[in-house]
Design a protein around this motif. Sequence first.
Motif, PDB file in Angstrom:
ATOM      1  N   THR A  79       0.838  -1.208   0.000  1.00  0.00           N
ATOM      2  CA  THR A  79       0.000   0.000   0.000  1.00  0.00           C
ATOM      3  C   THR A  79       0.868   1.251   0.000  1.00  0.00           C
ATOM      4  OG1 THR A  79      -0.128  -0.037   2.432  1.00  0.00           O
ATOM      5  CG2 THR A  79      -1.918  -1.120   1.196  1.00  0.00           C
ATOM      6  N   GLY A 168      -4.809   1.819  -2.383  1.00  0.00           N
ATOM      7  CA  GLY A 168      -5.761   0.823  -1.908  1.00  0.00           C
ATOM      8  C   GLY A 168      -5.921  -0.177  -3.039  1.00  0.00           C
ATOM      9  N   TYR A 176      -9.701  -3.107  -0.132  1.00  0.00           N
ATOM     10  CA  TYR A 176      -8.905  -2.931   1.093  1.00  0.00           C
ATOM     11  C   TYR A 176      -8.256  -1.555   1.029  1.00  0.00           C
ATOM     12  CZ  TYR A 176      -5.384  -3.954   4.704  1.00  0.00           C
ATOM     13  OH  TYR A 176      -4.599  -3.930   5.841  1.00  0.00           O
ATOM     14  N   LEU A 177      -8.677  -0.665   1.918  1.00  0.00           N
ATOM     15  CA  LEU A 177      -8.158   0.709   1.941  1.00  0.00           C
ATOM     16  C   LEU A 177      -7.664   1.003   3.352  1.00  0.00           C
ATOM     17  CD1 LEU A 177     -11.183   2.497   0.169  1.00  0.00           C
ATOM     18  CD2 LEU A 177      -9.223   1.442  -0.932  1.00  0.00           C
ATOM     19  N   THR A 178      -6.347   1.021   3.516  1.00  0.00           N
ATOM     20  CA  THR A 178      -5.803   1.290   4.853  1.00  0.00           C
ATOM     21  C   THR A 178      -5.031   2.606   4.845  1.00  0.00           C
ATOM     22  OG1 THR A 178      -4.580   0.374   6.720  1.00  0.00           O
ATOM     23  CG2 THR A 178      -3.615   0.018   4.540  1.00  0.00           C
ATOM     24  N   VAL A 180      -5.967   5.618   5.395  1.00  0.00           N
ATOM     25  CA  VAL A 180      -6.684   6.593   4.576  1.00  0.00           C
ATOM     26  C   VAL A 180      -7.058   7.815   5.406  1.00  0.00           C
ATOM     27  CG1 VAL A 180      -8.629   6.894   3.029  1.00  0.00           C
ATOM     28  CG2 VAL A 180      -7.766   4.608   3.463  1.00  0.00           C
TER      29      VAL A 180
END
Length: 268
Positions: A79, A168, A176-178, A180
């Motif tokens: 990411t 993401g 999956y979006l970390t 953010v």
Amino acid sequence: MEGRLTFLGTGTSMGVPTLGCGCAVCTSADPRDRRLRPSVLLQWHDGMRDRVVLIDTGPDFREQALRNKLTRVDAVFYTHGHADHIFGLDDLRPLSFTVFREGGHIPLYASPETEETLRRIYDYTFSPKATYPNRPRVHIEPLHERVCVFGVDFKRVPVLHGQQEICGFRFGRVAYLTDVSAIPDESFALLEGLDHVVLSALRHKPHPSHATVEQAVEWARRIGAKHTWLTHIAHELGHEETNSKLPENIRMAYDGLSFPIELEGASA
Ligand SMILES: [Zn+2]
Ligand SMILES: [Zn+2]
Ligand SMILES: [Zn+2]
């Protein structure tokens, strides 16, 4: 194509318990309040063999691999280049030797910024002068808008992490979006029709580069996935207490949580 998503870690960069802290969450007896650094494991069968793909390899990767009995890794998506997402790269070594004996390397998909960080920190692995025979057998691969890995299509979903644009991922009907702090409008357009979305939510108090629970809930409503899971969680949030106040289809993820997912090939 059916696959499986498993949370290897759901904690923020310092992990929970946080070293030196005696707060109620850090001393909680609830195993869901113990959070390793954030990462997810994706598994599916591509017709040849079971495939194992990771998103990020944080400092707890070795422990996560042991807990989940990982004996191979087929690819890693990164990411961004912060320590809590990349510091397990060296622990890919023994698993990369398996792939190397089969004649290959583990592909690491990274943006140009993340690639620069990986090459600098792991110069003994990536430098053309690297001769250390036990270095991880890995290759950095460009992270295009779409990457097909063992029959599964991964789409890059740009998000903001403070001032930095990071990656993401969407795979099939899951995203999956970390790490953010903001989601551009164009990225919301890539998040339609999801069964599951994973969003980071640090705590209630605002932070310059991470969403609060309240922001994540607002995004979850706009995205409209069937299920939303919160991750990258700090010690300010107790699992049970926070969960009890969330809407029905938005839940705190926890280490070891695992469920089936629907994946799609490049033709979809
Ligand atoms: Zn992070
Ligand atoms: Zn604490
Ligand atoms: Zn970060």
